[in-house]
Scaffold this motif. Structure first.
Motif, short mmCIF file in Angstrom:
data_model
loop_
_atom_site.label_atom_id
_atom_site.label_comp_id
_atom_site.label_asym_id
_atom_site.label_seq_id
_atom_site.Cartn_x
_atom_site.Cartn_y
_atom_site.Cartn_z
N ILE A 187 38.76 49.57 46.17
CA ILE A 187 38.60 50.81 46.94
C ILE A 187 37.16 51.30 46.89
O ILE A 187 36.56 51.42 45.82
N PHE A 188 36.63 51.61 48.09
CA PHE A 188 35.28 52.16 48.24
C PHE A 188 35.39 53.59 48.77
O PHE A 188 35.75 53.79 49.94
N PRO A 189 35.12 54.60 47.95
CA PRO A 189 35.15 55.98 48.45
C PRO A 189 34.04 56.24 49.46
O PRO A 189 32.91 55.76 49.28
N ILE A 190 34.36 56.98 50.49
CA ILE A 190 33.38 57.38 51.50
C ILE A 190 33.14 58.87 51.33
O ILE A 190 34.08 59.66 51.36
N GLN A 191 31.87 59.23 51.13
CA GLN A 191 31.52 60.62 50.82
C GLN A 191 30.73 61.26 51.95
O GLN A 191 29.98 60.59 52.66
N PHE A 241 38.38 56.50 52.61
CA PHE A 241 38.28 55.31 51.75
C PHE A 241 38.19 54.06 52.61
O PHE A 241 38.70 54.01 53.73
N GLY A 242 37.55 53.05 52.04
CA GLY A 242 37.59 51.71 52.59
C GLY A 242 38.18 50.81 51.54
O GLY A 242 37.98 51.04 50.33
N GLY A 243 38.92 49.79 51.95
CA GLY A 243 39.55 48.91 50.98
C GLY A 243 39.42 47.44 51.35
O GLY A 243 39.68 47.07 52.49
#
Length: 586
Positions: A201-205, A214-216
């Motif tokens: 999981i890549f959080p998008i801020q 989020f990107g996964g």
């Protein structure tokens, strides 16, 4: 609403604290000084007046209050900047403007932010537990350092259908709310389940550091390889960039943005010291993303794959950046190689070599169009490029370069229209300003030199800006009589309207620049102030005399035409009396 919110916001937020997020400041001359984030410079000319809450750049003349700075540096429209800063300052907008629909939207946004914060906690916790073994192994294989993983808040989702859903329930959130927030999905039969399963999981801020999406990446067999959040009340595809929150300060220093496609590419770039890098979040680059980046930098470097899809994306992206008036260059990676693999194998030396051989963005576009397009398509492309310029003042720069690069006679390109008809005079492909403040001026041209009348008006208006406490007395004396231009009279009226309040929100961009510059200049004190006051009062009196003289002259002309000798004699005597003291003073 806006005026009340801005007043409260400026009381709660220190402009120096906000500016320091983007600019390195040092004390100087009673102000905080730094390199301007809105234009390239080597010597600091950007100043922040903490006591009075405004900024001004002596180089590019940008100026305004904390809201103007935040709006401009982040490439935001007025309303978005206001909402973000108000939320940061803990200001409830509904307290200033009752609006049930707006209140409901704000309530839903707060709910979505809270649920994303909870989801981020869940995913990060999983990465450190047995459920994150596969994700940690993948990161180790890709060479991701623990510090980088922590800085970007990476996490893991277990390969379960109800993992996050159950966690959110334990925090008091209903599954339907999770669907609204984009964290859960619902099928046609009404079943609700986790959107992200078995993924890194890549959080998008956003630019305030809040997780908004989020990107996964899939870690086992399955499709799609990458999955991103859908549009929600707090996230719109094409508006944000991955890693921009982490990169924004480095961008303001380097004046460069490295733009790439993959999440891992962004992580590797930062890990190897390219901290001004961000990613486009799996979509084609958009105008909103270009506007947002332009608030931080003056040039963009595109690093895309060298396959057909990458070349096409590079063409469209370079086109869009150039149309906005920003410099760009293009780096195409060889087939089968990406930024991450290059850095892992060859380090900074390998990527630096690629960056040093980057192709100028316009040259890249022209070469692709020449080689791949038919003559009809070339003409259509040239017209389309010019039609979508963010500002038609860019046309004189691009028309001769397009003509030369595409092998078209410049006069033919102009004769064919060069796209001008699609926009007309000064239209913009990026939309009109919103709200009661101007849109961010990333491509705004400096105001033309003013004439003598306006210079005179500015001279006298300086006194009213430096000493606003004198405005009531100047109003009684008829200060407006010495102003002769629309600019002067317009600004005076706004200074009068804002004398007991905050005047900055009332000003347009040119007025704001003049106001901030004047407030930044040394003002007369003591005997100099007394002399300046005497001079202003004398000019007001003289202006009144001239105005009365003009009226008498017109009345004399009318009396003469009417043959009214008694009236003519009276008016001539009045004119003589008026002129006598005036000659002595002059």
């Amino acid at each position: 609403m806006d005026k009340q919110v801005i007043q409260t916001l400026k009381q709660r937020l220190n402009i120096v604290d906000v500016v320091r997020r983007y600019v390195s400041l040092r004390p100087g001359g009673g102000r905080q000084m730094g390199l301007c984030p809105f234009h390239q410079e080597k010597t600091p000319s950007f100043s922040v007046n903490e006591a009075e809450g405004f900024f001004y750049c002596f180089g590019c003349q940008a100026g305004g209050d904390v809201l103007d700075f935040y709006q401009r540096v982040n490439g935001l429209e007025f309303k978005d900047a206001l909402e973000q800063l108000a939320a940061e300052a803990g200001i409830e907008l509904k307290a200033f403007k009752p609006d049930p629909e707006y209140d409901e939207r704000q309530k839903l946004k707060r709910l979505c932010h809270e649920m994303h914060e909870a989801a981020q906690e869940y995913y990060r916790r999983n990465l450190g537990q047995s459920t994150g073994d596969v994700a940690r192994a993948y990161l180790q294989k890709r060479g991701a350092a623990d510090e980088t993983v922590a800085a970007f808040g990476l996490g893991a989702s277990p390969d379960e259908w109800q993992g996050l859903s159950n966690f959110l329930k334990s925090r008091g959130y209903a599954p339907e709310q999770g669907v609204q927030a984009g964290l859960l999905a619902q099928n046609d039969r009404g079943n609700i389940y986790d959107r992200f399963r078995g993924r890194l999981i890549f959080p998008i801020q956003n630019l305030s550091g809040q997780v908004i999406a989020f990107g996964g990446r899939i870690l086992t067999d399955g499709e799609p390889k990458y999955l991103n959040s859908s549009d929600t009340p707090i996230y719109k595809k094409g508006e944000h960039l991955y890693g921009l929150f982490q990169a924004r300060q480095a961008m303001t220093r380097s004046k460069r943005a490295i733009l790439t496609e993959g999440y891992m590419d962004v992580l590797s770039l930062h890990q190897f010291g390219y901290t001004d890098a961000c990613g486009v979040l799996g979509t084609a680059l958009t105008q909103d993303q270009v506007k947002r980046l332009a608030g931080f930098c003056s040039r963009m470097v595109l690093i895309f794959d060298g396959d057909a899809a990458g070349r096409k994306a590079a063409l469209r992206s370079a086109e869009m950046i150039l149309q906005f008036g920003t410099k760009c260059s293009v780096v195409l990676m060889p087939d089968g190689e990406d930024v991450d693999s290059l850095l892992q194998m060859m380090g900074r030396e390998g990527l630096d070599a690629r960056l040093n051989s980057a192709v100028d963005g316009l040259d890249y576009c022209l070469s692709v169009v020449r080689e791949a397009f038919s003559p009809r398509e070339i003409i259509a492309w040239a017209n389309g490029f010019l039609a979508h310029l963010a500002d038609n003042s860019l046309r004189p720069f691009y028309v001769p370069r397009l003509a030369l690069g595409l092998g078209i006679a410049e006069q033919d390109l102009r004769r064919l229209g060069g796209g001008q008809g699609r926009l007309g005079g000064g239209g913009s492909a990026f939309g009109a300003p919103q709200g009661n403040r101007p849109a961010p001026a990333a491509t705004q041209q400096r105001a033309p030199a003013v004439g003598k009348d306006e210079r005179d008006d500015r001279y006298f208006l300086r006194f009213t800006i430096q000493y606003p406490e004198y405005i009531p007395e100047l109003m009684k004396r008829g200060f407006e009589r010495i102003l002769v231009t629309d600019f002067g009279l317009g600004l005076w009226n706004k200074l009068v309207a804002g004398q007991s309040d905050d005047v900055v929100p009332l000003l347009d961009e040119e007025e704001k620049s003049f106001w901030a510059r004047t407030r930044s200049e040394e003002k007369p004190e003591g005997d100099d102030l007394a002399e300046e006051w005497r001079h202003v009062c004398l000019r007001i009196e003289q202006a009144g005399v001239h105005q009365t003289r003009d009226q008498l002259m017109e009345q004399i002309r009318q009396a003469s035409q009417a043959g009214d000798m008694d009236e003519l004699k009276r008016l001539m005597a009045a004119l003589t009396d008026l002129n006598a003291p005036s000659r002595e003073e002059e």
